[in-house]
Design a protein around this motif. Sequence first.
Motif, PDB file in Angstrom:
ATOM      1  N   THR A 204     -58.589   3.673 -20.926  1.00 30.15           N
ATOM      2  CA  THR A 204     -57.560   2.648 -21.077  1.00 30.15           C
ATOM      3  C   THR A 204     -57.932   1.387 -20.312  1.00 30.15           C
ATOM      4  OG1 THR A 204     -55.834   4.323 -21.343  1.00 30.15           O
ATOM      5  CG2 THR A 204     -55.122   2.106 -20.715  1.00 30.15           C
ATOM      6  N   GLU A 205     -58.440   1.569 -19.100  1.00 27.93           N
ATOM      7  CA  GLU A 205     -58.847   0.414 -18.283  1.00 27.93           C
ATOM      8  C   GLU A 205     -60.028  -0.307 -18.924  1.00 27.93           C
ATOM      9  OE1 GLU A 205     -57.558   2.097 -13.839  1.00 27.93           O
ATOM     10  OE2 GLU A 205     -59.551   2.529 -14.670  1.00 27.93           O
ATOM     11  N   PHE A 207     -60.760  -0.456 -22.138  1.00 24.08           N
ATOM     12  CA  PHE A 207     -60.279  -1.193 -23.298  1.00 24.08           C
ATOM     13  C   PHE A 207     -59.577  -2.478 -22.868  1.00 24.08           C
ATOM     14  CE2 PHE A 207     -57.037  -2.134 -26.539  1.00 24.08           C
ATOM     15  CZ  PHE A 207     -57.861  -2.340 -27.632  1.00 24.08           C
ATOM     16  N   THR A 208     -58.827  -2.409 -21.768  1.00 23.13           N
ATOM     17  CA  THR A 208     -58.148  -3.602 -21.248  1.00 23.13           C
ATOM     18  C   THR A 208     -59.165  -4.653 -20.831  1.00 23.13           C
ATOM     19  OG1 THR A 208     -56.257  -2.289 -20.480  1.00 23.13           O
ATOM     20  CG2 THR A 208     -56.567  -4.460 -19.489  1.00 23.13           C
ATOM     21  N   ILE A 209     -60.244  -4.220 -20.200  1.00 23.95           N
ATOM     22  CA  ILE A 209     -61.307  -5.149 -19.793  1.00 23.95           C
ATOM     23  C   ILE A 209     -61.905  -5.838 -21.017  1.00 23.95           C
ATOM     24  CG2 ILE A 209     -63.641  -5.285 -18.809  1.00 23.95           C
ATOM     25  CD1 ILE A 209     -62.784  -3.032 -16.879  1.00 23.95           C
ATOM     26  N   ARG A 211     -60.548  -6.220 -23.997  1.00 25.87           N
ATOM     27  CA  ARG A 211     -59.572  -7.082 -24.652  1.00 25.87           C
ATOM     28  C   ARG A 211     -59.418  -8.407 -23.924  1.00 25.87           C
ATOM     29  NH1 ARG A 211     -53.819  -4.483 -25.155  1.00 25.87           N
ATOM     30  NH2 ARG A 211     -53.924  -4.892 -22.912  1.00 25.87           N
ATOM     31  N   LYS A 212     -59.399  -8.357 -22.597  1.00 27.93           N
ATOM     32  CA  LYS A 212     -59.283  -9.587 -21.805  1.00 27.93           C
ATOM     33  C   LYS A 212     -60.527 -10.455 -21.974  1.00 27.93           C
ATOM     34  CE  LYS A 212     -56.112  -7.946 -18.217  1.00 27.93           C
ATOM     35  NZ  LYS A 212     -55.930  -7.648 -16.774  1.00 27.93           N
TER      36      LYS A 212
END
Length: 244
Positions: A204-205, A207-209, A211-212
Amino acid sequence: MSSDLTDARTNDDLQDAVLDFSDVIQFLDELCQHAVRSLSDGEEVLCGITLLRDRKAATVASSSEYARKMDEIQYSFDDGPCLTSAREQLTVEVPDVRREERWPEYVAAISEHGLHSILAVPFDLAGDAKAALNVYSATAHKFTNEAIERANAYASEASRSLRLAVRIAQHSERANDLITAMESRTPIDIAIGIVMCQNRCTQTEAFTILRKASSHRNIKLRDLAGQIVAGANANSQPATHFDH
């Protein structure tokens, strides 16, 4: 073939055609040729199969290119015997187009091609898709009551095979959509795995990286993932979450 279209061989032949042809369109062409052989009665008729899906009409098979063009004339008016037959699941006969008062613009156009009688019988597909068998003749009053009964019996037998063919096509389309989605998704999954290994973080982390970073660089996530994967391959970095 015997004129008795309820003979078990008719349906067996059609079911075999589904199994023999990996290409559904090829099967439908054979289905149409089969109808011509069964319904010509000494004078070769034209035949097409109209399929209605997602509010669009298309000839999915025809006995000839000329037959296909005759179907397309009807589509240009968005109304006529075969469309009515498919939509309303009714047998529709036009004994003589010169005396037909329904669909005046269509019958005027079709009569210019020397066709004088039309028969359309529906297939029972038991779903959202609808279809009809369209038979054209240059002879007025071509289709006797016996011929109409035979056409309906044939369509009833063929419906099971056509229903199967439509399902095969639908499953094929869905499979192709899934493959396309998976092909698009795979680089993202691989990139997530690379980020997880490099940053020692959760999925999850990671994917967040990604996406940002995609938003910050104003680049599509898929394209960014592709760059990360290409960079990892160039640097011979082994980390992906698919590796064991």
